[in-house]
Design a protein around this motif. Structure first.
Motif, PDB file in Angstrom:
ATOM      1  N   ALA A 233       0.913  -1.100  -0.046  1.00 56.10           N
ATOM      2  CA  ALA A 233       0.003   0.009  -0.149  1.00 56.10           C
ATOM      3  C   ALA A 233       0.760   1.212  -0.021  1.00 56.10           C
ATOM      4  CB  ALA A 233      -0.991  -0.134   1.286  1.00 56.10           C
ATOM      5  N   ALA A 234       0.741   2.118  -0.740  1.00 55.53           N
ATOM      6  CA  ALA A 234       1.548   3.511  -1.104  1.00 55.53           C
ATOM      7  C   ALA A 234       0.494   4.343  -1.902  1.00 55.53           C
ATOM      8  CB  ALA A 234       2.907   3.074  -1.802  1.00 55.53           C
ATOM      9  N   PRO A 235       1.062   5.741  -1.788  1.00 61.62           N
ATOM     10  CA  PRO A 235       0.425   6.455  -2.884  1.00 61.62           C
ATOM     11  C   PRO A 235       0.348   6.183  -4.212  1.00 61.62           C
ATOM     12  CG  PRO A 235       1.906   7.734  -1.081  1.00 61.62           C
ATOM     13  CD  PRO A 235       2.086   6.441  -1.246  1.00 61.62           C
ATOM     14  N   LEU A 236      -0.663   6.358  -4.922  1.00 61.72           N
ATOM     15  CA  LEU A 236      -0.837   5.652  -6.219  1.00 61.72           C
ATOM     16  C   LEU A 236       0.485   5.855  -7.329  1.00 61.72           C
ATOM     17  CD1 LEU A 236      -2.458   4.044  -8.115  1.00 61.72           C
ATOM     18  CD2 LEU A 236      -3.885   6.034  -8.816  1.00 61.72           C
ATOM     19  N   ASP A 237       0.895   6.881  -7.419  1.00 63.04           N
ATOM     20  CA  ASP A 237       2.036   7.227  -8.262  1.00 63.04           C
ATOM     21  C   ASP A 237       3.314   6.142  -7.954  1.00 63.04           C
ATOM     22  OD1 ASP A 237       3.530  10.281  -6.944  1.00 63.04           O
ATOM     23  OD2 ASP A 237       2.810   8.360  -5.975  1.00 63.04           O
ATOM     24  N   ARG A 238       3.597   6.064  -6.654  1.00 64.99           N
ATOM     25  CA  ARG A 238       4.705   5.189  -6.404  1.00 64.99           C
ATOM     26  C   ARG A 238       4.398   3.672  -6.297  1.00 64.99           C
ATOM     27  NH1 ARG A 238       6.405   8.195  -0.414  1.00 64.99           N
ATOM     28  NH2 ARG A 238       6.736  10.082  -1.207  1.00 64.99           N
ATOM     29  N   ALA A 239       3.145   3.291  -6.032  1.00 64.43           N
ATOM     30  CA  ALA A 239       2.666   2.088  -6.128  1.00 64.43           C
ATOM     31  C   ALA A 239       2.785   1.865  -7.675  1.00 64.43           C
ATOM     32  CB  ALA A 239       1.288   1.805  -5.918  1.00 64.43           C
ATOM     33  N   ILE A 240       2.277   2.315  -8.756  1.00 67.63           N
ATOM     34  CA  ILE A 240       2.354   2.159 -10.180  1.00 67.63           C
ATOM     35  C   ILE A 240       4.003   1.828 -10.694  1.00 67.63           C
ATOM     36  CG2 ILE A 240       2.085   3.095 -12.558  1.00 67.63           C
ATOM     37  CD1 ILE A 240      -0.469   4.406 -11.354  1.00 67.63           C
ATOM     38  N   ALA A 241       4.696   2.815 -10.242  1.00 67.10           N
ATOM     39  CA  ALA A 241       6.250   2.745 -10.471  1.00 67.10           C
ATOM     40  C   ALA A 241       6.578   1.260 -10.127  1.00 67.10           C
ATOM     41  CB  ALA A 241       7.011   3.890  -9.698  1.00 67.10           C
ATOM     42  N   VAL A 242       6.284   0.834  -8.853  1.00 66.73           N
ATOM     43  CA  VAL A 242       6.991  -0.331  -8.410  1.00 66.73           C
ATOM     44  C   VAL A 242       6.282  -1.509  -9.378  1.00 66.73           C
ATOM     45  CG1 VAL A 242       6.731  -2.062  -6.354  1.00 66.73           C
ATOM     46  CG2 VAL A 242       7.223   0.356  -6.012  1.00 66.73           C
ATOM     47  N   LEU A 243       5.057  -1.257  -9.646  1.00 66.57           N
ATOM     48  CA  LEU A 243       4.306  -2.597 -10.425  1.00 66.57           C
ATOM     49  C   LEU A 243       4.995  -2.512 -11.866  1.00 66.57           C
ATOM     50  CD1 LEU A 243       2.145  -4.373 -10.937  1.00 66.57           C
ATOM     51  CD2 LEU A 243       0.605  -2.500 -11.412  1.00 66.57           C
ATOM     52  N   ALA A 244       5.110  -1.341 -12.328  1.00 64.89           N
ATOM     53  CA  ALA A 244       5.865  -1.356 -13.689  1.00 64.89           C
ATOM     54  C   ALA A 244       7.188  -2.098 -13.539  1.00 64.89           C
ATOM     55  CB  ALA A 244       6.117   0.251 -14.115  1.00 64.89           C
ATOM     56  N   GLU A 245       7.987  -1.714 -12.679  1.00 65.15           N
ATOM     57  CA  GLU A 245       9.301  -2.448 -12.488  1.00 65.15           C
ATOM     58  C   GLU A 245       9.099  -4.016 -12.435  1.00 65.15           C
ATOM     59  OE1 GLU A 245      11.856  -1.132  -9.627  1.00 65.15           O
ATOM     60  OE2 GLU A 245      13.454  -2.352  -9.915  1.00 65.15           O
TER      61      GLU A 245
ATOM     62  N   ARG B 140      -2.216  12.010  -4.574  1.00 65.85           N
ATOM     63  CA  ARG B 140      -2.898  12.451  -3.616  1.00 65.85           C
ATOM     64  C   ARG B 140      -3.955  10.984  -3.155  1.00 65.85           C
ATOM     65  NH1 ARG B 140      -3.409  16.983  -6.393  1.00 65.85           N
ATOM     66  NH2 ARG B 140      -5.623  16.524  -7.121  1.00 65.85           N
ATOM     67  N   VAL B 141      -3.692  10.003  -4.198  1.00 67.13           N
ATOM     68  CA  VAL B 141      -4.629   8.698  -4.074  1.00 67.13           C
ATOM     69  C   VAL B 141      -3.898   7.544  -3.458  1.00 67.13           C
ATOM     70  CG1 VAL B 141      -5.974   7.017  -5.321  1.00 67.13           C
ATOM     71  CG2 VAL B 141      -6.083   9.634  -5.855  1.00 67.13           C
ATOM     72  N   ARG B 142      -4.409   6.841  -2.281  1.00 71.59           N
ATOM     73  CA  ARG B 142      -3.748   6.004  -1.536  1.00 71.59           C
ATOM     74  C   ARG B 142      -4.285   4.469  -2.263  1.00 71.59           C
ATOM     75  NH1 ARG B 142       0.222   5.596   1.926  1.00 71.59           N
ATOM     76  NH2 ARG B 142       0.637   3.609   3.007  1.00 71.59           N
ATOM     77  N   THR B 143      -3.446   3.788  -2.725  1.00 71.63           N
ATOM     78  CA  THR B 143      -3.909   2.466  -3.047  1.00 71.63           C
ATOM     79  C   THR B 143      -3.746   1.525  -2.027  1.00 71.63           C
ATOM     80  OG1 THR B 143      -3.747   0.765  -4.952  1.00 71.63           O
ATOM     81  CG2 THR B 143      -1.601   1.933  -4.312  1.00 71.63           C
ATOM     82  N   ARG B 144      -4.385   0.285  -1.920  1.00 73.50           N
ATOM     83  CA  ARG B 144      -4.349  -0.835  -1.007  1.00 73.50           C
ATOM     84  C   ARG B 144      -3.216  -1.805  -1.594  1.00 73.50           C
ATOM     85  NH1 ARG B 144     -10.127  -3.079  -1.647  1.00 73.50           N
ATOM     86  NH2 ARG B 144      -9.767  -2.273  -3.825  1.00 73.50           N
ATOM     87  N   GLY B 145      -2.591  -1.712  -2.532  1.00 75.04           N
ATOM     88  CA  GLY B 145      -1.622  -2.518  -3.167  1.00 75.04           C
ATOM     89  C   GLY B 145      -2.280  -3.790  -3.804  1.00 75.04           C
ATOM     90  N   VAL B 146      -1.244  -4.764  -4.243  1.00 71.91           N
ATOM     91  CA  VAL B 146      -1.660  -5.885  -4.933  1.00 71.91           C
ATOM     92  C   VAL B 146      -0.682  -7.184  -4.793  1.00 71.91           C
ATOM     93  CG1 VAL B 146      -0.587  -4.889  -7.156  1.00 71.91           C
ATOM     94  CG2 VAL B 146      -2.385  -6.742  -7.287  1.00 71.91           C
ATOM     95  N   GLN B 147      -1.012  -8.217  -4.690  1.00 73.91           N
ATOM     96  CA  GLN B 147      -0.113  -9.316  -4.680  1.00 73.91           C
ATOM     97  C   GLN B 147      -0.532 -10.583  -5.203  1.00 73.91           C
ATOM     98  OE1 GLN B 147      -0.067 -11.130  -0.931  1.00 73.91           O
ATOM     99  NE2 GLN B 147       1.945 -11.857  -0.961  1.00 73.91           N
ATOM    100  N   GLY B 148       0.240 -11.288  -5.976  1.00 70.94           N
ATOM    101  CA  GLY B 148      -0.317 -12.565  -6.500  1.00 70.94           C
ATOM    102  C   GLY B 148       0.692 -12.843  -7.735  1.00 70.94           C
ATOM    103  N   ARG B 149       0.393 -13.844  -8.454  1.00 67.08           N
ATOM    104  CA  ARG B 149       0.899 -14.158  -9.739  1.00 67.08           C
ATOM    105  C   ARG B 149       0.015 -13.678 -10.676  1.00 67.08           C
ATOM    106  NH1 ARG B 149       5.544 -16.706  -9.905  1.00 67.08           N
ATOM    107  NH2 ARG B 149       5.500 -16.890 -12.106  1.00 67.08           N
ATOM    108  N   LEU B 150       0.286 -12.645 -11.448  1.00 69.65           N
ATOM    109  CA  LEU B 150      -0.747 -11.769 -12.323  1.00 69.65           C
ATOM    110  C   LEU B 150      -0.290 -11.448 -13.620  1.00 69.65           C
ATOM    111  CD1 LEU B 150      -2.454  -9.892  -9.518  1.00 69.65           C
ATOM    112  CD2 LEU B 150      -3.428 -11.929 -10.500  1.00 69.65           C
ATOM    113  N   THR B 151      -1.012 -11.244 -14.689  1.00 66.54           N
ATOM    114  CA  THR B 151      -0.622 -10.544 -15.809  1.00 66.54           C
ATOM    115  C   THR B 151      -0.401  -8.897 -15.470  1.00 66.54           C
ATOM    116  OG1 THR B 151      -2.788 -10.209 -16.555  1.00 66.54           O
ATOM    117  CG2 THR B 151      -1.550 -12.393 -17.376  1.00 66.54           C
ATOM    118  N   PRO B 152       0.522  -8.491 -16.304  1.00 68.15           N
ATOM    119  CA  PRO B 152       0.420  -7.075 -15.857  1.00 68.15           C
ATOM    120  C   PRO B 152      -0.965  -6.398 -16.018  1.00 68.15           C
ATOM    121  CG  PRO B 152       2.353  -7.494 -17.178  1.00 68.15           C
ATOM    122  CD  PRO B 152       1.311  -8.979 -17.300  1.00 68.15           C
ATOM    123  N   ALA B 153      -1.612  -6.560 -16.943  1.00 70.66           N
ATOM    124  CA  ALA B 153      -3.084  -5.759 -17.145  1.00 70.66           C
ATOM    125  C   ALA B 153      -3.992  -6.136 -15.939  1.00 70.66           C
ATOM    126  CB  ALA B 153      -3.724  -6.559 -18.280  1.00 70.66           C
ATOM    127  N   ALA B 154      -4.005  -7.472 -15.517  1.00 65.23           N
ATOM    128  CA  ALA B 154      -4.546  -7.796 -14.310  1.00 65.23           C
ATOM    129  C   ALA B 154      -4.244  -7.079 -13.014  1.00 65.23           C
ATOM    130  CB  ALA B 154      -4.731  -9.369 -14.150  1.00 65.23           C
TER     131      ALA B 154
END
Length: 791
Positions: free
Chosen positions: A38-50, A65-79
């Protein structure tokens, strides 16, 4: 293009330069191990992209300004991206096979004669909260044990508040307790595992970690400031398998905000506070994050200065507000990502604490006052260096190698004057503590679904703790016997979670430790002659189970043991030493945990624990006031804990937590102890509750309000006279409000809203405890106004 949009458009280009995959389409289609906290959305997207090996860009200005709950699992990038953006005002548009663009969701407009459309497909389950303190990224739902996660936004632990300290963490969770001698010399306790109310050369029952490295080996909590902290994780103990000696009550893990390798960011925060009938206070802090080489090298620097106004008067010396405390410090972190999946973090933490006097008062005096002959100052200088090497493979294998160095120097004075004489005879008791710690751990792990996975690691600790003492007239102090202990600890540990079925996972593990402690009675800090030694080789096992009863409801059970080292210590009476035995603890626990299904709903847990604690080590004081350490014997107690977190509608949150503790001490388990005596400094009942509401005022502004209350039940400062003095049994409330517009945030808080007069800690000066009149009052009603500006 405006600067915020340009900054984010550049910052969120994914780090695919290091990805070794055959084609863009294959990259976008394959499932990968994703673990974005979980992190601000801009940072979370940067981590996901990497992690996903794709490009993600955006020109939207409000993502930070938007905080996301995060994501975990074996997933495709789109999912993974769809889950990350669920519940936010943004959605993802595919640009090509391996590129995505983040845009604001279109606003639905009313039109006439719209044909009925089929209902949207049901939303998938929300991403699970990942617990990193378990060392193999276990989901909170499937962790087989009791734990608490204090996160900014969910508690009053705001990373933008320079005044955030461990006191706020204790107030946020009844499972945490602590003494109130002062910042830098308090002891922390978890789930009632409290040895004594005094600080000395023994290990704390709660181990505190900064990221992957311990902040201390022996002595009190150094009181690190929590500014720019991502979250605080509390694993209830014992945690002997994962963390070794000194974690008999559990561990508190401080998780700092990481270096962002792709975005320039900065914040400046300031606040002013006013305490009723006390001194004003203030705080100032700042953070800057600079990518030095986009996606490959960056640094993050944090600095802070906090002044807490005093509120205790000394009538004998004619001084007001003597207990002012000043904390100054900072952190510098450097992160490098030399290749795909590799990160290297090097960091430095430095902090100083200066308190010109203690914060206790005397019950016999009017107001918050006392009468002392001498000032009783405290000074601490703390330095922590760390290097963490992290490697993640695409198949889920994870390597961590962490090395830490700690240097802590602290000096205290207590007023030991003979006040019955006329005039009083000034006498001082001074302590000088110097601690040095080297720690290293390397581990390899793999996380699986449903709590399955494994880890194996090796750990090494070398610690040297010197505790020197002086006594006499302030101008003619003489050395009295102190102690120096040198400890070497080598351990091999491992843990495996096996999913017997999708619902049932069994966890087994153990830690094999060989430890040697050499000690020497000293009267100075220059000793190199160690004359005694004790070696210990032991195995601390763990056995746990997690049973998924429903998609968001799980039961757990766990058994684990741990120990604290022994060694030379100061004994009762001036000039004597003793050989301290290791103490051991065993805990069995069962419980239920429920996670919320989506952003709205109910989450909570309930757990029961049984504890057996043998050869309890405790720092005590004799009737004259001189500190000493001894083994007290055996104690057994039961604990019941529970918490609820309810979000009935968007923006509205209710939270409550309670801890009940029942202690029974067997006959003959320690000097002068009676059946029914309680563990010191642990209330039978502790509870907290809060309510908060956040709402949107427009496209770029919002506001929030929160109110809370906590109750701390009765306990005693010790278990035998003259220490069996009551403390606690008070309630305290707070009220807060915030307003945010674009990158400006203003806050207002009122602590101790009703100006309660409770006793936090029935101690202060050990040489006055025999009078049974000392107490540490609650800080009177305090108002703080603060603001933060972010770039």
């Amino acid at each position: 293009m405006p600067v915020p949009r340009l900054r984010f458009a550049v910052s969120l280009l994914a780090a695919t330069a290091f990805a070794c995959v055959p084609s863009a389409s294959a990259r976008a289609a394959e499932r990968r191990a994703i673990a974005v906290a979980a992190a601000p959305l801009d940072r979370a997207i940067a981590v996901l992209a990497e992690q996903a090996g794709v490009d993600i860009g955006s020109a939207e200005p409000g993502l930070a300004r938007v905080r996301t709950r995060g994501v975990q699992g074996r997933l495709t990038p789109a999912a993974a991206l769809d889950r990350l953006l669920a519940g936010t005002p943004y959605t993802a548009q595919r640009v090509d096979a391996a590129s995505f663009r983040i845009v604001r969701r279109p606003v639905a407009r009313a039109v006439r004669h719209i044909a009925p459309s089929p209902p949207p497909p049901p939303e998938g389950p929300p991403p699970e909260i990942v617990v990193t303190a378990t060392k193999r990224e276990t989901s909170r739902l499937r962790f087989p044990g009791a734990l608490t996660i204090l996160r900014s936004g969910a508690t009053r632990l705001s990373g933008a508040d320079p005044a955030s300290t461990m006191d706020q963490a204790i107030a946020a969770s009844p499972i945490l307790q602590g003494t109130a001698l002062g910042t830098g010399r308090n002891k922390l306790f978890i789930r009632g595992v409290a040895d004594s109310s005094f600080t000395g050369p023994t290990q704390s029952t709660a181990a505190v970690y900064f990221g992957e490295v311990p902040v201390a080996y022996n002595g009190p909590d150094p009181g690190l400031n929590l500014y720019d902290m991502q979250q605080v994780e509390v694993l209830e103990g014992p945690q002997g398998t994962l963390y070794g000696a000194g974690a008999i009550g559990g561990i508190v893990r401080l998780v700092p905000q990481p270096v962002d390798l792709s975005a320039v960011a900065a914040t400046v925060s300031a606040g002013a506070s006013a305490t009723q009938d006390g001194d004003p206070g203030g705080d100032l802090a700042g953070m800057v994050n600079l990518p030095l080489l986009d996606g490959a090298l960056g640094l993050r620097a944090v600095g802070y200065h906090v002044a807490e106004g005093g509120y205790i008067n000394d009538v004998r010396r004619g001084l007001r507000d003597v207990n002012r405390t000043t904390t100054t410090g900072g952190r510098l972190d450097l992160r490098a990502a030399p290749a795909h999946g590799w990160t290297i973090d090097a960091g430095l933490v430095a902090q100083s604490i200066a308190a010109p006097d203690l914060q206790y008062a005397e019950r016999s005096m009017r107001g918050l006052s006392r009468a002392s002959v001498l000032a009783q100052p405290f000074d601490q200088r703390y330095l922590l260096g760390r290097v963490v090497v992290d490697k993640r493979w695409d198949d889920g294998l994870h390597l961590v190698s962490a090395t830490g160095l700690v240097r802590r120097d602290a000096a205290s004075r207590f007023d030991a004057s003979r006040q019955a004489a006329v005039p009083p005879v000034p006498l001082a008791y001074d302590t000088d503590e110097r601690s040095r710690l080297f720690s290293h751990e390397t581990r390899l792990s793999r996380s699986g679904a449903n709590g399955a996975g494994w880890l194996v690691g090796v750990a090494l600790i070398r610690a040297r703790d010197a505790y020197a003492r002086q006594y006499g007239r302030p101008d003619r102090l003489r050395d009295i016997v102190g102690v120096t202990n040198r400890t070497r600890d080598v351990a091999l540990f491992g843990e495996a979670g096996v999913a017997l079925s999708p619902a049932l996972t069994i966890t087994v593990g153990g830690r094999l430790t060989h430890q040697r402690t050499d000690g020497d009675p000293i009267a100075s800090l220059r000793t190199t002659n160690y004359i005694r030694g004790r070696s210990t080789t032991r195995l601390d096992p763990t056995l746990g189970a997690s049973w998924l009863l429903a998609p968001r409801l799980a039961a757990y059970a766990r058994y684990q043991s741990a120990f604290r080292t022994g060694g030379i210590t100061v004994a009762q009476g001036v000039g004597r030493v003793a050989d301290l035995l290791p103490d051991t603890i065993r805990v069995a626990e069962i419980g239920l945990r429920r996670d919320r299904h989506g952003p709205i709903g109910l989450a909570g847990s309930i757990g029961l624990s049984l504890t057996d604690w043998r050869h309890v080590q405790a720092d005590l004081v004799d009737r004259l006031g001189f500190p000493y350490t001894a083994n007290l014997g055996t104690t057994r107690f039961r604990g019941l804990e529970g918490n609820l977190d309810w979000v009935p509608l968007s923006g509205l949150r209710f939270a409550t937590a309670v801890f009940l503790n029942d202690t029974r001490v067997p006959v003959g388990s320690g000097p002068s102890r009676r059946p029914g005596d309680s563990v010191p400094n642990t209330p039978r009942v502790a509870a907290s509750g809060s309510v908060g509401y956040d709402w949107t005022l427009g496209t770029d502004s919002s506001a929030g309000i929160d109110a809370g209350w906590r109750y701390v039940g009765r306990s005693t400062v010790g278990t035998q006279a003259p220490l069996d003095v009551s403390q606690g049994d008070y309630g305290v409330a707070h009220l807060g409000a915030s307003w945010t517009r674009d990158r400006i945030r203003l806050t207002a808080t009122i602590d101790n809203l009703f100006d309660g007069k409770g006793d936090r800690f029935a101690g202060g000066n050990p040489f006055g405890l025999a009078m049974r009149s000392e107490y540490t009052p609650l800080r009177p009603r305090t108002i703080r106004l603060g603001g933060t500006v972010a770039w």
